[in-house]
Design a protein around this motif. Structure first.
Motif, PDB file in Angstrom:
ATOM      1  N   GLN A 251       5.175  20.658  -3.316  1.00  0.00           N
ATOM      2  CA  GLN A 251       5.428  21.722  -4.264  1.00  0.00           C
ATOM      3  C   GLN A 251       4.793  21.295  -5.577  1.00  0.00           C
ATOM      4  OE1 GLN A 251       9.636  22.002  -5.656  1.00  0.00           O
ATOM      5  NE2 GLN A 251      10.048  20.667  -3.909  1.00  0.00           N
ATOM      6  N   PRO A 252       4.649  22.163  -6.551  1.00  0.00           N
ATOM      7  CA  PRO A 252       3.915  21.801  -7.755  1.00  0.00           C
ATOM      8  C   PRO A 252       4.362  20.476  -8.373  1.00  0.00           C
ATOM      9  CG  PRO A 252       4.406  24.135  -7.779  1.00  0.00           C
ATOM     10  CD  PRO A 252       5.103  23.567  -6.570  1.00  0.00           C
ATOM     11  N   ASP A 253       3.389  19.548  -8.550  1.00  0.00           N
ATOM     12  CA  ASP A 253       3.579  18.258  -9.213  1.00  0.00           C
ATOM     13  C   ASP A 253       4.467  17.286  -8.445  1.00  0.00           C
ATOM     14  OD1 ASP A 253       2.018  19.048 -11.432  1.00  0.00           O
ATOM     15  OD2 ASP A 253       3.747  20.038 -12.342  1.00  0.00           O
ATOM     16  N   THR A 254       4.728  17.546  -7.167  1.00  0.00           N
ATOM     17  CA  THR A 254       5.608  16.677  -6.375  1.00  0.00           C
ATOM     18  C   THR A 254       4.894  16.233  -5.102  1.00  0.00           C
ATOM     19  OG1 THR A 254       7.560  17.846  -7.194  1.00  0.00           O
ATOM     20  CG2 THR A 254       7.843  16.469  -5.238  1.00  0.00           C
ATOM     21  N   ARG A 255       4.913  14.907  -4.867  1.00  0.00           N
ATOM     22  CA  ARG A 255       4.298  14.346  -3.663  1.00  0.00           C
ATOM     23  C   ARG A 255       5.256  13.356  -2.995  1.00  0.00           C
ATOM     24  NH1 ARG A 255      -1.622  12.011  -4.673  1.00  0.00           N
ATOM     25  NH2 ARG A 255      -0.538  10.730  -6.219  1.00  0.00           N
ATOM     26  N   ILE A 256       5.146  13.269  -1.678  1.00  0.00           N
ATOM     27  CA  ILE A 256       5.888  12.280  -0.900  1.00  0.00           C
ATOM     28  C   ILE A 256       5.002  11.055  -0.704  1.00  0.00           C
ATOM     29  CG2 ILE A 256       7.017  11.806   1.309  1.00  0.00           C
ATOM     30  CD1 ILE A 256       8.502  13.825  -0.355  1.00  0.00           C
ATOM     31  N   TYR A 257       5.621   9.854  -0.717  1.00  0.00           N
ATOM     32  CA  TYR A 257       4.861   8.636  -0.461  1.00  0.00           C
ATOM     33  C   TYR A 257       5.561   7.764   0.572  1.00  0.00           C
ATOM     34  CZ  TYR A 257       8.128   5.957  -3.398  1.00  0.00           C
ATOM     35  OH  TYR A 257       9.251   5.359  -3.926  1.00  0.00           O
ATOM     36  N   PHE A 258       4.752   6.963   1.262  1.00  0.00           N
ATOM     37  CA  PHE A 258       5.246   5.950   2.190  1.00  0.00           C
ATOM     38  C   PHE A 258       4.647   4.613   1.760  1.00  0.00           C
ATOM     39  CE2 PHE A 258       5.091  10.001   4.379  1.00  0.00           C
ATOM     40  CZ  PHE A 258       6.373  10.095   4.904  1.00  0.00           C
ATOM     41  N   GLN A 259       5.415   3.554   1.913  1.00  0.00           N
ATOM     42  CA  GLN A 259       5.008   2.252   1.384  1.00  0.00           C
ATOM     43  C   GLN A 259       5.214   1.168   2.431  1.00  0.00           C
ATOM     44  OE1 GLN A 259       7.221   1.218  -2.130  1.00  0.00           O
ATOM     45  NE2 GLN A 259       5.802  -0.383  -2.757  1.00  0.00           N
ATOM     46  N   VAL A 260       4.241   0.257   2.533  1.00  0.00           N
ATOM     47  CA  VAL A 260       4.348  -0.881   3.441  1.00  0.00           C
ATOM     48  C   VAL A 260       3.634  -2.072   2.811  1.00  0.00           C
ATOM     49  CG1 VAL A 260       2.276  -0.181   4.725  1.00  0.00           C
ATOM     50  CG2 VAL A 260       3.945  -1.705   5.805  1.00  0.00           C
ATOM     51  N   GLY A 261       4.218  -3.273   2.969  1.00  0.00           N
ATOM     52  CA  GLY A 261       3.579  -4.444   2.376  1.00  0.00           C
ATOM     53  C   GLY A 261       4.435  -5.690   2.514  1.00  0.00           C
TER      54      GLY A 261
ATOM     55  N   LEU B  98       0.860  -1.181   0.000  1.00  0.00           N
ATOM     56  CA  LEU B  98       0.000   0.000   0.000  1.00  0.00           C
ATOM     57  C   LEU B  98       0.895   1.230   0.000  1.00  0.00           C
ATOM     58  CD1 LEU B  98      -2.980   0.986   0.204  1.00  0.00           C
ATOM     59  CD2 LEU B  98      -2.622   1.099   2.683  1.00  0.00           C
ATOM     60  N   LYS B  99       0.648   2.134  -0.949  1.00  0.00           N
ATOM     61  CA  LYS B  99       1.374   3.393  -1.006  1.00  0.00           C
ATOM     62  C   LYS B  99       0.468   4.513  -0.506  1.00  0.00           C
ATOM     63  CE  LYS B  99       4.772   2.707  -4.693  1.00  0.00           C
ATOM     64  NZ  LYS B  99       5.198   3.138  -6.056  1.00  0.00           N
ATOM     65  N   LEU B 100       0.978   5.289   0.425  1.00  0.00           N
ATOM     66  CA  LEU B 100       0.240   6.399   1.011  1.00  0.00           C
ATOM     67  C   LEU B 100       0.905   7.705   0.576  1.00  0.00           C
ATOM     68  CD1 LEU B 100       0.029   4.924   4.633  1.00  0.00           C
ATOM     69  CD2 LEU B 100      -1.523   4.517   2.720  1.00  0.00           C
ATOM     70  N   PHE B 101       0.158   8.551  -0.124  1.00  0.00           N
ATOM     71  CA  PHE B 101       0.697   9.786  -0.668  1.00  0.00           C
ATOM     72  C   PHE B 101       0.250  10.996   0.151  1.00  0.00           C
ATOM     73  CE2 PHE B 101       1.166   6.977  -4.236  1.00  0.00           C
ATOM     74  CZ  PHE B 101       2.281   7.444  -4.920  1.00  0.00           C
ATOM     75  N   THR B 102       1.138  11.969   0.250  1.00  0.00           N
ATOM     76  CA  THR B 102       0.786  13.248   0.856  1.00  0.00           C
ATOM     77  C   THR B 102       0.180  14.157  -0.225  1.00  0.00           C
ATOM     78  OG1 THR B 102       2.932  14.287   0.369  1.00  0.00           O
ATOM     79  CG2 THR B 102       2.751  13.016   2.417  1.00  0.00           C
TER      80      THR B 102
END
Length: 219
Positions: A124-134, A116-120
């Motif tokens: 900033q424009p067109d940029t997101r941070i993600y966290f992943q667990v599985g 599962l990827k969780l996105f913020t």
């Protein structure tokens, strides 16, 4: 094996066309491979030996569940390293260890990660941070010792599984193109040894560890 690969690719492609918000891509991952050792034996001591640089590559598929939650899977070729040294336990504080027996092996797996990827929101424009667990079930497709005289492990298990944790950033470079980079930590759950010939008092457990830098592109 070829038929299995073709089937998996067809399944991933069918998911891709089923949802406009889903992404299919390629991932390239330079990684450090090592292993963890567990053994209870009054006569011998076994310790991990060395770690090596590996490089994995594969297809990934991210399916949108909500705007910020994605189900991520794929098919990845993952090479791994197994290395350990066996020495006799000291009978007395002044005694010396006998010459170490070092063995190293090369293993290759086909991995099907399910995470599962969780996105913020956009930082900033067109940029997101993600966290992943599985988790990541794996099928061994190849194994060999690095030297011909390595014979302690007679056979490795065909199936392995790891838990994975990761994080990174994605950048939308165009309407249908996304670039990403991040780190992933994979910790093996199963003992990779099926048959060993040394004859320890208890079962020798070897579990894999992989730390990778993930770089890729999605379409």
């Amino acid at each position: 094996m070829r038929k299995i690969l073709v089937l998996l690719v067809m399944i991933v492609l069918s998911f891709q066309y089923a949802s406009a918000q889903s992404k299919l891509g390629l991932k390239f991952s330079p990684a450090i491979s090592s292993n963890r050792v567990s053994l209870i034996d009054s006569l011998y001591d076994v310790e991990p030996y060395n770690n090596t640089f590996k490089f994995s590559i594969g297809l990934i598929y991210d399916h949108e569940l909500t705007e910020t939650y994605f189900l991520s899977t794929g098919l990845v070729f993952v090479p791994k390293y197994v290395g350990f040294q066996v020495s006799e336990e000291q009978d007395q504080p002044s005694a010396n260890y006998t010459k170490n027996n070092i063995e190293e092996y090369r293993l290759n797996y086909l991995q099907v990660p399910i995470s599962l990827k969780l996105f913020t929101n956009e930082i900033q424009p067109d940029t997101r941070i993600y966290f992943q667990v599985g988790m990541a079930p794996e099928i061994k497709v190849f194994s060999e010792p690095l030297e011909e005289d390595y014979d302690l492990i007679e056979e490795f298990r065909t199936i392995d599984a790891t838990i994975l944790f990761g994080g990174g950033a994605e950048y939308r470079a165009g309407i249908n193109t996304t670039l990403f980079a991040g780190f992933t930590y994979q910790r093996g759950l199963a003992n990779v040894i099926k048959t060993e010939t040394f004859g320890f008092q208890e079962e020798l457990f070897l579990r894999s560890t992989l730390v990778s830098l993930d770089i890729g592109i999605k379409f």
